[in-house]
Design an enzyme around this catalytic site. Structure first.
Site, PDB file in Angstrom:
ATOM      1  N   LYS A  24      15.741  75.902  44.124  1.00  0.00           N
ATOM      2  CA  LYS A  24      15.580  76.465  42.694  1.00  0.00           C
ATOM      3  C   LYS A  24      14.520  75.320  42.116  1.00  0.00           C
ATOM      4  CE  LYS A  24      17.731  78.482  38.739  1.00  0.00           C
ATOM      5  NZ  LYS A  24      16.436  78.118  37.826  1.00  0.00           N
ATOM      6  N   GLU A 161      18.559  71.469  40.775  1.00  0.00           N
ATOM      7  CA  GLU A 161      19.256  72.424  39.951  1.00  0.00           C
ATOM      8  C   GLU A 161      20.136  73.423  40.708  1.00  0.00           C
ATOM      9  OE1 GLU A 161      17.939  75.616  36.310  1.00  0.00           O
ATOM     10  OE2 GLU A 161      16.352  74.643  37.374  1.00  0.00           O
ATOM     11  N   HIS A 408      50.663  94.354  48.406  1.00  0.00           N
ATOM     12  CA  HIS A 408      51.973  94.388  48.713  1.00  0.00           C
ATOM     13  C   HIS A 408      52.301  93.136  49.690  1.00  0.00           C
ATOM     14  CE1 HIS A 408      52.795  98.694  47.971  1.00  0.00           C
ATOM     15  NE2 HIS A 408      51.499  98.506  47.820  1.00  0.00           N
ATOM     16  N   GLY A 463      54.881 102.985  39.782  1.00  0.00           N
ATOM     17  CA  GLY A 463      54.639 104.491  40.591  1.00  0.00           C
ATOM     18  C   GLY A 463      55.858 105.411  39.920  1.00  0.00           C
ATOM     19  N   LYS A 464      56.813 105.674  40.626  1.00  0.00           N
ATOM     20  CA  LYS A 464      57.704 106.706  39.920  1.00  0.00           C
ATOM     21  C   LYS A 464      59.220 105.751  39.698  1.00  0.00           C
ATOM     22  CE  LYS A 464      58.091 109.396  43.334  1.00  0.00           C
ATOM     23  NZ  LYS A 464      58.106 110.542  44.306  1.00  0.00           N
TER      24      LYS A 464
END
Length: 596
Positions: A24, A161, A408, A463-464
């Site tokens: 660069k 740089e 998980h 979830g539930k």
């Protein structure tokens, strides 16, 4: 012609794509147009700078091409051969460009042919032939093929740089895009000057420059820079800025205050290196590098490194939550989340096109693995499988990059994976079961565990249902832990067979809670605390206090925004002490009595 621009990234691009890497350069981006052998030099915003670099222009006109367009950078080299922006500034002030060099890195047109659709390496091969006998001021910007990370490390060690990485087979496309990427060794960019302060002590000229960037067309103050100047620069800057002085602050956002401030029309630009940004968006340890005149003020925005691909991709359609917002969520919760997952073998739910599209469950890791992942083999029926674990914020960021935002974990740590150190009991409601019944069931199981001398911790699954985590000393094998958890489930069923079931068959689960003990077998997993779920809503698997559970309305109450507010408002971790708890199970007599 609008130039192609690289995106700022935090890591050198890698992977299956073929990347090449260039130094660069620290200078002025210049596009050269040769027409019938006569050249014109243009800045990146289209200014004609032919008279600024006459020696460079004359050298380019000696090339064996009548009509061509080159893309490159004009730089001043220091004694070590490194591009030096301050030296470039001094050369411009002295009207002496004999020390300047032009490094050419792309060829866009040649003798009537538009080359922009050709692969980069083909264009560079043609460019190399054209510059083979070029005058000494003109250079081919060389590249290396692969080994980008090593090249970046060496560049930083040498005080450069950074590097620019380019896809080898990519076309030339104007504007900022993913075909080119820049990785900086230190933070540095242009800023707009909005004012200056009076000098103090023995200093002359100015005290500090007041800097800003544009954000949605509003001019925002980002800090001041008072170092990096010499006496001549301070004197010249005072004269120049005084000519554009104004009565009122040009800053629309966060304007500074003070009696010693002089406001100016925001049209002057300077380049500044700095250590980092504060949480309030203010520069840390800024150092002045030089003035810039090759860019319009309204183009100057805060440069933010691109950390992930497709940051604007919608992952949760109903809430319009993007991949970047998911990344920000995991960064915020990493401190409280990582202790509960670090060192555990992980399995991932990956959703490349969002939570409501096709997702897949992944246990094993293969191919090029990010440095932030720890990998290790685990014994399986068909031979060892390669699993991963993470223990850093960077690891979480890499998971988001993989669109693996549901995480998980095993109930053991990988270094001792045959000895689980927690039990997870899942209360999964069938059709017709109310949330209140699930909560009551959790308290019933909690009480049963307390009778056995075991403390438990509860979390919403997102979830539930609910999960109860029971930390144990890593003294038992998987069969013992699974037997114990099964006995817990059977005891609940025996106490209230109309409410609970320990059989996973969906046919018998109507209006009953499935007490899922199967998460405690070898290789089984449970969703990690604070993980998002791959559901229509951005629900979080949130640990909660037992004392607040009855006030919670449902297992998906805490989506990203609500979860973040909840976490920030907490005075302590609801699972305080859990990780240090090494509980022993009175196997097997109490279990048999309980199950009987």
């Amino acid at each position: 012609m609008a130039p192609q621009l690289p995106r700022l990234v935090t890591e050198v691009p890698a992977g299956d794509s073929h990347w090449v890497h260039e130094m660069k350069l620290d200078g002025y981006r210049i596009q050269t147009h040769l027409k019938n052998g006569v050249g014109t030099l243009y800045t990146r915003n289209g200014l004609d700078w032919s008279n600024t670099f006459p020696h460079i222009l004359y050298a380019l006109e000696q090339l064996p091409a009548q009509n061509a367009i080159f893309d490159g950078e004009i730089v001043a080299l220091d004694e070590q051969g490194k591009s030096n922006f301050q030296k470039l500034q001094n050369s411009l002030k002295s009207k002496n460009d004999l020390s300047l060099q032009y490094f050419v890195f792309d060829l866009l047109f040649l003798d009537g042919k538009d080359l922009r659709d050709l692969p980069l390496l083909e264009r560079k091969e043609m460019l190399a032939q054209l510059l083979k006998d070029a005058p000494p001021l003109i250079h081919l910007s060389e590249h290396i093929d692969g080994a980008g990370e090593d090249f970046y490390q060496i560049s930083c060690e040498e005080g450069l740089e950074g590097i620019v990485s380019k896809l080898a087979d990519s076309p030339y496309i104007s504007g900022r895009n993913d075909f080119w990427a820049k990785t900086k060794c230190s933070l540095r960019q242009e800023f707009v000057i909005g004012g200056w302060t009076e000098p103090k002590g023995g200093r002359t000229g100015i005290g500090a420059l007041l800097l800003g960037t544009y954000e949605k067309k509003k001019f925002r103050y980002v800090g001041r820079v008072g170092t990096g100047f010499n006496t001549a620069t301070l004197r010249d800057m005072k004269k120049d800025l005084s000519s554009i002085e104004e009565e009122e602050s040009p800053f629309d956002v966060n304007s500074p205050k003070g009696k010693d401030i002089h406001w100016v029309k925001p049209i002057r630009l300077c380049e500044v290196s700095f250590g980092n940004w504060t949480d309030e968006g203010i520069l840390r340890t800024p150092v002045f590098q030089g003035m810039r005149v090759d860019k319009e003020a309204q183009e100057v925005v805060k440069e933010i490194a691109k950390e992930i691909s497709s940051p604007d991709k919608i992952l949760f359609k109903k809430e319009k939550i993007t991949k970047q917002q998911v990344l920000d969520f995991y960064r915020t919760v990493s401190k409280v989340m990582l202790p509960y997952m670090a060192g555990r073998p992980l399995s991932l739910v990956r959703c490349p096109n969002g939570s409501e599209s096709q997702c897949f469950f992944q246990k094993h890791i293969s191919g090029k693995v990010p440095d932030a992942f720890n990998t290790f083999p685990i014994k399986e029926e068909k031979g060892p499988g390669i699993y991963l674990s993470i223990d850093s914020k960077r690891g979480l960021e890499e998971l988001v990059q993989l669109n693996a935002f549901e995480i998980h974990a095993w109930n053991s740590h990988w270094e001792n994976y045959m000895r689980p150190d927690q039990i997870v009991m899942d209360l999964d409601p069938g059709p017709g079961v109310t949330w209140k019944e699930v909560v009551d069931g959790a308290f019933e199981l909690k009480e049963m565990l307390e009778d056995l001398g075991l403390e438990s911790f509860v979390k919403l699954t997102g979830g539930k249902g609910l999960h109860l985590h029971i930390p144990v000393a890593p003294l038992y094998d998987w069969d013992q832990i699974k037997s114990f958890s099964e006995a817990l489930a059977l005891e609940l069923v025996s106490r209230n067979p109309k409410k609970y079931v320990a059989n996973m068959s969906k046919k018998i689960r109507h209006k009953k809670i499935f007490v899922d003990y199967l998460r405690n077998g070898y290789g089984a997993t449970a969703v990690v605390p604070y993980s998002l779920r791959a559901k229509p809503l951005s629900a979080v698997a949130l640990p909660v206090e037992w004392s607040e559970l009855k006030r919670i309305k449902g297992p998906q109450e805490f989506t990203i925004d609500k979860a973040l507010k909840k976490i920030k408002s907490r005075k302590r971790d609801p699972w305080t002490g859990m990780l240090k708890l090494k509980q022993k199970i009175s196997i097997l007599t109490p279990v048999k009595k309980m199950a009987a």
